[in-house]
Write an enzyme that holds these catalytic residues in place. Structure first.
Site, mmCIF file in Angstrom:
data_model
loop_
_atom_site.group_PDB
_atom_site.id
_atom_site.type_symbol
_atom_site.label_atom_id
_atom_site.label_comp_id
_atom_site.label_asym_id
_atom_site.label_seq_id
_atom_site.Cartn_x
_atom_site.Cartn_y
_atom_site.Cartn_z
ATOM 1 N N GLU A 1 0.813 -1.222 0.000
ATOM 2 C CA GLU A 1 0.000 0.000 0.000
ATOM 3 C C GLU A 1 0.845 1.270 0.000
ATOM 4 O O GLU A 1 0.339 2.353 0.292
ATOM 5 C CB GLU A 1 -0.936 0.004 1.212
ATOM 6 C CG GLU A 1 -1.957 -1.104 1.241
ATOM 7 C CD GLU A 1 -3.009 -0.998 0.135
ATOM 8 O OE1 GLU A 1 -2.915 -0.067 -0.699
ATOM 9 O OE2 GLU A 1 -3.908 -1.842 0.113
ATOM 10 N N HIS B 1 -3.280 2.242 8.631
ATOM 11 C CA HIS B 1 -4.268 1.590 7.758
ATOM 12 C C HIS B 1 -4.610 0.233 8.350
ATOM 13 O O HIS B 1 -3.706 -0.557 8.639
ATOM 14 C CB HIS B 1 -3.708 1.423 6.345
ATOM 15 C CG HIS B 1 -4.478 0.452 5.501
ATOM 16 N ND1 HIS B 1 -5.840 0.534 5.332
ATOM 17 C CD2 HIS B 1 -4.075 -0.637 4.802
ATOM 18 C CE1 HIS B 1 -6.242 -0.456 4.538
ATOM 19 N NE2 HIS B 1 -5.190 -1.187 4.217
ATOM 20 N N HIS C 1 -7.722 -3.197 8.743
ATOM 21 C CA HIS C 1 -8.880 -3.925 8.230
ATOM 22 C C HIS C 1 -9.866 -4.141 9.381
ATOM 23 O O HIS C 1 -10.420 -5.229 9.550
ATOM 24 C CB HIS C 1 -8.446 -5.253 7.628
ATOM 25 C CG HIS C 1 -7.580 -5.117 6.421
ATOM 26 N ND1 HIS C 1 -7.011 -6.200 5.786
ATOM 27 C CD2 HIS C 1 -7.174 -4.024 5.721
ATOM 28 C CE1 HIS C 1 -6.292 -5.789 4.750
ATOM 29 N NE2 HIS C 1 -6.379 -4.470 4.695
ATOM 30 N N TYR D 1 -21.238 12.597 17.359
ATOM 31 C CA TYR D 1 -20.554 13.858 17.064
ATOM 32 C C TYR D 1 -19.040 13.727 16.939
ATOM 33 O O TYR D 1 -18.361 14.649 16.466
ATOM 34 C CB TYR D 1 -20.904 14.920 18.104
ATOM 35 C CG TYR D 1 -20.493 14.607 19.523
ATOM 36 C CD1 TYR D 1 -19.178 14.759 19.944
ATOM 37 C CD2 TYR D 1 -21.432 14.192 20.461
ATOM 38 C CE1 TYR D 1 -18.801 14.487 21.249
ATOM 39 C CE2 TYR D 1 -21.071 13.919 21.770
ATOM 40 C CZ TYR D 1 -19.752 14.072 22.157
ATOM 41 O OH TYR D 1 -19.381 13.791 23.446
ATOM 42 N N HIS E 1 -12.675 -2.944 2.238
ATOM 43 C CA HIS E 1 -11.226 -3.014 2.471
ATOM 44 C C HIS E 1 -10.877 -2.686 3.922
ATOM 45 O O HIS E 1 -10.276 -3.503 4.610
ATOM 46 C CB HIS E 1 -10.514 -2.055 1.506
ATOM 47 C CG HIS E 1 -9.037 -2.170 1.493
ATOM 48 N ND1 HIS E 1 -8.266 -1.859 0.378
ATOM 49 C CD2 HIS E 1 -8.147 -2.540 2.441
ATOM 50 C CE1 HIS E 1 -6.987 -2.050 0.662
ATOM 51 N NE2 HIS E 1 -6.889 -2.454 1.916
ATOM 52 N N TYR F 1 -11.213 22.523 22.474
ATOM 53 C CA TYR F 1 -11.212 21.296 23.274
ATOM 54 C C TYR F 1 -9.797 20.797 23.537
ATOM 55 O O TYR F 1 -8.923 20.910 22.675
ATOM 56 C CB TYR F 1 -12.008 20.216 22.554
ATOM 57 C CG TYR F 1 -12.081 18.899 23.306
ATOM 58 C CD1 TYR F 1 -12.917 18.726 24.377
ATOM 59 C CD2 TYR F 1 -11.261 17.825 22.921
ATOM 60 C CE1 TYR F 1 -12.989 17.525 25.070
ATOM 61 C CE2 TYR F 1 -11.316 16.610 23.604
ATOM 62 C CZ TYR F 1 -12.183 16.478 24.670
ATOM 63 O OH TYR F 1 -12.238 15.281 25.352
#
Length: 220
Positions: free
Chosen positions: A77, A95, A97, A116, A158, A213
């Site tokens: 990837e 990344h 799965h 939210y 994916h 925040y």
């Protein structure tokens, strides 16, 4: 620079191992990277994360994509990681799965605003269109799903991708996205009721409030 690279590699490996421990990936699926200057340190393809050590660092040049460190081949990837670093302020990418997020990615083009927390990730979560893993086409789809300052997205059939200033931040965003997908799937599973979702106005107000925040706590 050497210390920075080695420290970043240690964090990449630790984060990759964490994705397995937390059930966000199975085996060697998913990948993790961090940017140090013009270098991108990235997990190698097809190697169990518990076998990676200090001398296994894999680095590629951000501009050319050429491998400049290590003998193990970088993740398949890599095109997506490089595309995100080139197009966003990202310094770290995770990344996965993740199961609930992957399930949700098969159902929607946009994750309904079930909570939210989506505002903390840049707005309503979008789903990148399906393309062959490791392809330039997939990289382009991911960039579309990260448009307008979003820091996380789904990837059709994916998984997920999240980025941040640090690996901790990218990982936290990954967990938040997986949690939101889980909540939405749970709410959707009630057959006699449709989940209430937040409006665009609701999300705008949350995004505005998020600007103030949090607070900095120096390390011990």
């Amino acid at each position: 620079m050497r210390d920075a690279v080695q420290n970043a590699w240690s964090e990449v490996v630790a984060t990759a191992r964490r994705t397995v421990a937390d059930g966000l990936v199975v085996g060697t699926s998913g990948n993790v990277s961090a940017r140090v200057g013009d270098l991108v340190l990235v997990t190698p393809t097809g190697v169990p994360y518990d076998r990676l050590g200090e001398d296994d660092a894999v680095a590629v040049d951000l501009a050319s994509g050429e491998q400049v460190r290590g003998t193990l081949r970088p993740t398949s990837e890599l095109p997506t990681h490089l595309a995100v670093y080139r197009a966003t302020p990202a310094r770290a990418i995770v990344h996965t799965h993740a199961p609930h997020a992957t399930a949700a990615s098969s159902l929607v083009s946009k994750l309904p605003n079930i909570h939210y927390m989506a505002a903390a990730l840049g707005g309503q979560i979008l789903c990148a269109g399906y393309e062959l893993y490791g392809s330039e086409e997939l990289a382009r789809e991911v960039l579309k799903a990260l448009r307008d300052g979003r820091t996380a997205c789904l990837m059709r059939n994916h998984g997920t991708l999240a980025h941040g200033d640090t690996l901790d931040e990218a990982y936290d965003r990954t967990q938040q996205l997986e949690w939101m997908c889980r909540v939405w799937l749970l709410a959707r599973s009630v057959t006699d009721a449709a989940p209430h979702t937040l409006s665009r106005g609701d999300m705008s107000r949350v995004a505005e409030k998020y600007k103030g925040y949090g607070q900095y706590v120096p390390p011990a």
